[in-house]
Design a protein around this motif. Structure first.
Motif, short mmCIF file in Angstrom:
data_model
loop_
_atom_site.label_atom_id
_atom_site.label_comp_id
_atom_site.label_asym_id
_atom_site.label_seq_id
_atom_site.Cartn_x
_atom_site.Cartn_y
_atom_site.Cartn_z
N HIS A 70 -15.53 26.43 -90.67
CA HIS A 70 -15.86 25.00 -90.56
C HIS A 70 -16.98 24.81 -89.55
O HIS A 70 -17.38 25.75 -88.83
CB HIS A 70 -14.61 24.20 -90.11
N LEU A 71 -17.47 23.58 -89.49
CA LEU A 71 -18.33 23.12 -88.40
C LEU A 71 -17.70 21.83 -87.88
O LEU A 71 -18.04 20.73 -88.30
CB LEU A 71 -19.77 22.86 -88.88
N ALA A 72 -16.70 21.99 -87.02
CA ALA A 72 -15.97 20.85 -86.49
C ALA A 72 -15.62 21.14 -85.04
O ALA A 72 -15.46 22.30 -84.66
CB ALA A 72 -14.71 20.57 -87.30
N GLY A 73 -15.48 20.08 -84.25
CA GLY A 73 -15.18 20.30 -82.85
C GLY A 73 -14.49 19.12 -82.20
O GLY A 73 -14.77 17.96 -82.53
N TRP A 74 -13.60 19.41 -81.30
CA TRP A 74 -12.88 18.40 -80.54
C TRP A 74 -13.88 17.66 -79.66
O TRP A 74 -14.61 18.26 -78.88
CB TRP A 74 -11.82 19.07 -79.68
N GLY A 75 -13.96 16.34 -79.80
CA GLY A 75 -14.88 15.56 -79.00
C GLY A 75 -16.31 15.57 -79.51
O GLY A 75 -17.21 15.08 -78.83
N GLU A 76 -16.55 16.09 -80.71
CA GLU A 76 -17.91 16.16 -81.26
C GLU A 76 -18.06 15.16 -82.40
O GLU A 76 -17.15 14.98 -83.22
CB GLU A 76 -18.21 17.58 -81.75
N GLY A 77 -19.23 14.52 -82.43
CA GLY A 77 -19.50 13.50 -83.44
C GLY A 77 -20.84 13.72 -84.12
O GLY A 77 -21.41 14.82 -84.08
N TRP A 78 -21.34 12.66 -84.76
CA TRP A 78 -22.65 12.75 -85.40
C TRP A 78 -23.71 13.21 -84.41
O TRP A 78 -24.60 14.00 -84.76
CB TRP A 78 -23.05 11.38 -85.97
N CYS A 79 -23.64 12.72 -83.18
CA CYS A 79 -24.68 13.04 -82.20
C CYS A 79 -24.66 14.52 -81.82
O CYS A 79 -25.68 15.05 -81.35
CB CYS A 79 -24.56 12.15 -80.96
N HIS A 80 -23.53 15.20 -82.03
CA HIS A 80 -23.46 16.63 -81.75
C HIS A 80 -23.81 17.47 -82.98
O HIS A 80 -24.45 18.52 -82.85
CB HIS A 80 -22.05 17.00 -81.28
N MET A 81 -23.39 17.02 -84.14
CA MET A 81 -23.59 17.82 -85.35
C MET A 81 -25.00 17.70 -85.92
O MET A 81 -25.49 18.64 -86.54
CB MET A 81 -22.56 17.41 -86.41
N THR A 82 -25.64 16.56 -85.70
CA THR A 82 -26.99 16.39 -86.25
C THR A 82 -27.97 17.45 -85.75
O THR A 82 -28.73 18.02 -86.55
CB THR A 82 -27.50 14.97 -85.96
N PRO A 83 -27.98 17.80 -84.46
CA PRO A 83 -28.91 18.85 -84.01
C PRO A 83 -28.56 20.25 -84.54
O PRO A 83 -29.41 21.14 -84.51
CB PRO A 83 -28.78 18.82 -82.48
N GLY A 107 -16.32 5.82 -79.79
CA GLY A 107 -15.41 5.78 -78.66
C GLY A 107 -16.03 6.20 -77.35
O GLY A 107 -15.63 5.70 -76.29
N PHE A 108 -17.06 7.09 -77.42
CA PHE A 108 -17.56 7.67 -76.18
C PHE A 108 -19.08 7.76 -76.06
O PHE A 108 -19.58 7.88 -74.94
CB PHE A 108 -16.99 9.09 -76.00
N TYR A 109 -19.82 7.73 -77.17
CA TYR A 109 -21.22 8.14 -77.07
C TYR A 109 -22.23 7.08 -77.50
O TYR A 109 -23.18 6.80 -76.77
CB TYR A 109 -21.45 9.42 -77.89
N THR A 110 -22.08 6.51 -78.69
CA THR A 110 -23.11 5.63 -79.25
C THR A 110 -22.48 4.44 -79.94
O THR A 110 -21.34 4.49 -80.38
CB THR A 110 -23.98 6.39 -80.28
N ASP A 111 -23.27 3.36 -80.05
CA ASP A 111 -22.78 2.20 -80.80
C ASP A 111 -23.01 2.41 -82.30
O ASP A 111 -23.53 3.45 -82.72
CB ASP A 111 -23.43 0.90 -80.31
N ALA A 112 -22.62 1.44 -83.10
CA ALA A 112 -22.70 1.60 -84.55
C ALA A 112 -24.12 1.82 -85.03
O ALA A 112 -24.38 2.65 -85.91
CB ALA A 112 -22.08 0.39 -85.24
N ALA A 113 -25.08 1.09 -84.46
CA ALA A 113 -26.46 1.21 -84.91
C ALA A 113 -27.02 2.60 -84.61
O ALA A 113 -27.63 3.23 -85.48
CB ALA A 113 -27.31 0.14 -84.24
#
Length: 228
Positions: A70-83, A107-113
């Motif tokens: 997989h490519l998944a991680g605890w506490g990781e979101g779009w902002c982590h996976m995109t790079p 929840g922790f990093y970026t707003d919806a936009a």
């Protein structure tokens, strides 16, 4: 077919979990009618005691290691996976991405936009590595915070609207995008063990959301059955 799971803590799972990835593997083994390979750079679960992705303690030890990727991680979101996604797609050569991201971003990093912009960049980066890649995206599923914090729920709803627009804008015949339907009647008290992370019932619902979307839109696999 080569497929890769991309996600946050709901996808990577914690020590002792089956994970919805396992449920999907079981489903595809039963319904796909042809060979498939699960790919990705990681295979571990999150270990809550070490607070690190170092556990191999899947609930079913018979879950083959080759199917755990997989490519998944605890506490990781779009902002982590995109790079990471262009290099990961180039290296592991998936034909299909099953993506569940967004809640941790809000929840922790970026707003919806800003999260939606990362989502669009993720799609572009994946296509840069494989112009014919297929993707199924799951909307954000509210957790207990969303049910008690109206502002956070509004951000979740806004991101889901932006995700739907991105899929409509960016879908192509060469690289199809599919927006799965969120599991109906999802209840954090019934389908999670802590208000966010899926229990066994929740794992089946998440797998079903992806499986049913692919079956209905692409005639891939079959309808999901939790009895598999």
């Amino acid at each position: 077919m080569r497929l890769m799971f991309v996600g946050d803590s709901m996808t990577v799972g914690s020590a002792g979990d089956h994970t919805w990835r396992y449920r999907m593997w079981q489903h595809l083994c039963a319904t796909l009618g042809g060979p498939f390979t699960i790919v990705g750079p990681r295979h571990e679960l999150h270990d809550p005691w070490a607070d690190a992705p170092v556990s191999l303690d899947y609930a079913d030890p018979g879950f083959p290691r080759k199917a755990r990727h997989h490519l998944a991680g605890w506490g990781e979101g779009w902002c982590h996976m995109t790079p990471l996604i262009r290099e990961t797609v180039a290296r592991h050569r998936p034909d299909l991405l099953l993506v569940s991201l967004g809640l941790i971003d809000l929840g922790f990093y970026t707003d919806a936009a800003d999260t939606a912009e990362n989502l669009r960049l993720f799609i572009a980066e994946a296509r840069a590595a494989n112009p014919g890649i297929h993707m199924v995206l799951l909307p954000v599923i509210p957790n207990t915070r969303a049910l008690t914090d109206p502002l956070f729920l509004a951000e979740c709803d806004q991101l889901n609207e932006r995700m739907a627009k991105a899929v409509a804008d960016l879908d192509t015949d060469a690289s199809p995008l599919l927006l799965a339907s969120p599991p109906p009647y999802w209840d954090p008290d019934t389908h999670t063990y802590d208000g966010t992370h899926p229990n066994a019932l929740g794992e089946h619902l998440l797998a079903a959301a992806f499986a049913d979307a692919m079956h209905q839109a692409w005639d891939l696999g079959g309808e999901y059955s939790p009895g598999v």
